[in-house]
Write a protein that holds these residues in place. Structure first.
Motif, short mmCIF file in Angstrom:
data_model
loop_
_atom_site.label_atom_id
_atom_site.label_comp_id
_atom_site.label_asym_id
_atom_site.label_seq_id
_atom_site.Cartn_x
_atom_site.Cartn_y
_atom_site.Cartn_z
N ARG A 1 0.92 -1.10 -0.19
CA ARG A 1 0.07 0.00 0.00
C ARG A 1 0.86 1.26 -0.04
O ARG A 1 1.81 1.60 0.72
CB ARG A 1 -1.03 -0.03 1.17
N LEU A 2 0.68 2.13 -1.21
CA LEU A 2 1.51 3.38 -1.12
C LEU A 2 0.59 4.46 -1.03
O LEU A 2 -0.42 4.65 -1.27
CB LEU A 2 1.99 3.44 -2.46
N GLU A 3 1.30 5.53 -0.30
CA GLU A 3 0.66 6.88 -0.17
C GLU A 3 1.63 7.74 -0.72
O GLU A 3 2.81 7.90 0.00
CB GLU A 3 0.40 7.27 1.29
N ILE A 4 1.37 8.54 -1.77
CA ILE A 4 2.16 9.43 -2.55
C ILE A 4 1.76 10.92 -2.45
O ILE A 4 0.68 11.36 -2.56
CB ILE A 4 2.25 9.04 -3.96
N GLN A 5 2.80 11.89 -2.13
CA GLN A 5 2.43 13.30 -2.19
C GLN A 5 2.71 13.68 -3.64
O GLN A 5 4.04 13.49 -3.93
CB GLN A 5 3.35 14.04 -0.86
N LEU A 6 2.15 14.18 -4.62
CA LEU A 6 2.40 14.59 -5.41
C LEU A 6 3.26 16.06 -5.74
O LEU A 6 2.91 16.81 -4.98
CB LEU A 6 1.32 14.57 -6.46
N ASP A 7 4.05 16.06 -6.58
CA ASP A 7 5.06 17.17 -6.96
C ASP A 7 4.07 18.26 -7.43
O ASP A 7 4.20 19.61 -7.06
CB ASP A 7 6.15 16.90 -7.86
N ALA A 8 3.14 17.83 -8.23
CA ALA A 8 2.08 18.86 -8.78
C ALA A 8 0.89 18.23 -8.70
O ALA A 8 0.73 17.00 -9.08
CB ALA A 8 2.45 19.28 -10.26
N ALA A 9 -0.30 18.92 -8.51
CA ALA A 9 -1.59 18.36 -8.67
C ALA A 9 -2.04 17.99 -9.90
O ALA A 9 -1.66 18.42 -10.96
CB ALA A 9 -2.60 19.40 -8.20
N ILE A 10 -2.73 16.92 -9.91
CA ILE A 10 -3.23 16.28 -11.30
C ILE A 10 -4.76 16.11 -11.29
O ILE A 10 -5.30 15.98 -9.97
CB ILE A 10 -2.70 14.73 -11.61
N ASP A 11 -5.22 16.45 -12.25
CA ASP A 11 -6.86 16.45 -12.59
C ASP A 11 -7.38 14.95 -12.88
O ASP A 11 -6.83 14.36 -13.77
CB ASP A 11 -7.26 17.56 -13.69
N VAL A 12 -7.92 14.40 -11.95
CA VAL A 12 -8.13 12.77 -12.13
C VAL A 12 -9.57 12.80 -12.99
O VAL A 12 -10.04 11.59 -13.00
CB VAL A 12 -8.03 12.16 -10.91
N VAL A 13 -9.90 13.76 -13.44
CA VAL A 13 -11.51 13.72 -14.15
C VAL A 13 -11.29 14.06 -15.70
O VAL A 13 -10.51 14.80 -15.93
CB VAL A 13 -12.41 14.52 -13.30
N THR A 14 -11.75 13.13 -16.42
CA THR A 14 -11.74 13.51 -17.83
C THR A 14 -12.71 14.19 -18.37
O THR A 14 -12.80 14.89 -19.62
CB THR A 14 -11.57 12.06 -18.67
N SER A 15 -13.69 14.56 -17.67
CA SER A 15 -14.86 15.65 -18.10
C SER A 15 -14.52 16.82 -18.37
O SER A 15 -13.52 17.46 -17.53
CB SER A 15 -15.92 15.37 -17.11
#
Length: 142
Positions: A93-107
């Motif tokens: 199980r991984l928890e990852i702090q992203l360097d830059a926010a990502i948009d996880v919605v394709t709409s």
């Protein structure tokens, strides 16, 4: 010069590819025999000897603060491991702090930006959960 040793996942994939190639050429062999042949290529007497050396766990042991990259819900990311917990052999199980926010919605109608993600990945570096188009939710670059 001896080739570097593969991970267990890589060796199994090599055996699968070898079996498919030989079958395509008219020589059918079983999975166990293909594992033995891959083991011999690395100088081991059999699959068990190779596996004893390379282990059957995940190819990488991540620790907090390690840099990591991959894709989450088909969006590429880079980030830092916050938590890594072994659940069973090969699965973490991984928890990852992203360097830059990502948009996880394709709409195009709305967005959902994420700066931290969590997921369980297996020995091949991806989650078993899949999106509607068949892609793993979380895939880590190995």
């Amino acid at each position: 010069m001896t080739a570097p040793l593969p991970t267990a996942v890589q060796a199994k994939e090599q055996a699968k590819n070898l079996r498919a190639t030989l079958t395509g050429e008219g020589t059918a062999i079983g999975h166990a025999q293909s594992l033995e042949r891959v083991s011999h290529q690395y100088g081991f007497r059999d699959w068990n000897a190779l596996l004893a050396v390379i282990g059957n766990g995940p190819p990488v042991d991540w620790t907090p603060d390690d840099k990591i990259s991959g894709s989450y819900l088909s969006q590429p990311f880079a980030g830092q491991v916050v938590l890594c917990e072994t659940l069973k052999p090969g699965w973490v199980r991984l928890e990852i702090q992203l360097d830059a926010a990502i948009d996880v919605v394709t709409s195009s109608e709305f967005s959902n930006l994420r700066r931290r993600i969590r997921g369980v990945i297996g020995p091949k570096g991806h989650s078993s959960e899949r999106t509607s188009d068949g892609q793993p939710h979380l895939r880590i670059d190995m």
